[in-house]
Design an enzyme around this catalytic site. Sequence first.
Site, mmCIF file in Angstrom:
data_model
loop_
_atom_site.group_PDB
_atom_site.id
_atom_site.type_symbol
_atom_site.label_atom_id
_atom_site.label_comp_id
_atom_site.label_asym_id
_atom_site.label_seq_id
_atom_site.Cartn_x
_atom_site.Cartn_y
_atom_site.Cartn_z
ATOM 1 N N HIS A 165 38.113 43.370 48.462
ATOM 2 C CA HIS A 165 39.086 42.944 47.444
ATOM 3 C C HIS A 165 39.762 44.163 46.837
ATOM 4 C CE1 HIS A 165 35.994 44.209 44.687
ATOM 5 N NE2 HIS A 165 35.159 43.303 45.150
HETATM 6 P P1 TYD Z 1 32.040 40.950 43.382
HETATM 7 O O1 TYD Z 1 32.730 42.061 42.677
HETATM 8 O O2 TYD Z 1 32.869 39.795 43.829
HETATM 9 O O3 TYD Z 1 31.248 41.563 44.613
HETATM 10 P P2 TYD Z 1 31.634 41.519 46.149
HETATM 11 O O4 TYD Z 1 33.101 41.704 46.243
HETATM 12 O O5 TYD Z 1 30.850 42.623 46.758
HETATM 13 O O6 TYD Z 1 31.203 40.165 46.625
HETATM 14 O O7 TYD Z 1 30.861 40.430 42.457
HETATM 15 C C1 TYD Z 1 29.956 39.439 42.907
HETATM 16 C C2 TYD Z 1 29.720 38.454 41.777
HETATM 17 O O8 TYD Z 1 29.207 39.119 40.635
HETATM 18 C C3 TYD Z 1 30.981 37.727 41.344
HETATM 19 O O9 TYD Z 1 30.635 36.376 41.064
HETATM 20 C C4 TYD Z 1 31.362 38.401 40.055
HETATM 21 C C5 TYD Z 1 30.043 38.895 39.505
HETATM 22 N N1 TYD Z 1 30.169 40.138 38.742
HETATM 23 C C6 TYD Z 1 30.011 40.129 37.379
HETATM 24 O O10 TYD Z 1 29.766 39.069 36.752
HETATM 25 N N2 TYD Z 1 30.115 41.294 36.681
HETATM 26 C C7 TYD Z 1 30.380 42.472 37.307
HETATM 27 O O11 TYD Z 1 30.478 43.540 36.643
HETATM 28 C C8 TYD Z 1 30.582 42.470 38.727
HETATM 29 C C9 TYD Z 1 30.909 43.730 39.466
HETATM 30 C C10 TYD Z 1 30.462 41.283 39.408
#
Ligand code: TYD
Length: 137
Positions: A53
């Site tokens: 992303h």
């Molecule tokens: P995400 O950034 O989407 O990770 P990836 O792209 O590796 O899958 O984060 C995964 C989940 O965690 C998503 O539901 C959002 C949540 N999240 C938080 O609540 N707080 C945070 O600081 C981060 C980084 C993610």
Amino acid sequence: MNSLDDVHIIDLPKKIDPRGNLSFLESNSSIPFEMERVYWIYDVPGGETRGGHAFRQQKEFIIVLSGSLDIVVFDGEKEKKISLNRSYYGLYIPNGIWRRMENFSTNTLVVCLASTIFDEKDYIRDADEFIKYRNAR
Ligand code: TYD
């Protein structure tokens, strides 16, 4: 709009010591933003990919504290792969750059310092939407 040239490794101070080495960083002086959040990624099963992303506003600095991985960054036109495997440097990724993390070794521990608090609206999770976003600028 940021490009791949704005993505770069930042070396951190390294205090070499027979008792064990120590590195550190400080907001604004070591990295080009004030950090508002820290999150970390761990227990990644073999073969998994994370973080496909981009962020509209969030800048980040990614350090591999233990283990190794590859970060692939994409600016809508070009792609670049950076391997991280040391705890005394990290990768700065400004906003507006697509990135994904892959090729995690067993027990890799990644810490990400972010310039903003968590905001799902700041994410661009769809690759086609990202290319449109880039082309609109
Ligand atoms: P995400 O950034 O989407 O990770 P990836 O792209 O590796 O899958 O984060 C995964 C989940 O965690 C998503 O539901 C959002 C949540 N999240 C938080 O609540 N707080 C945070 O600081 C981060 C980084 C993610």
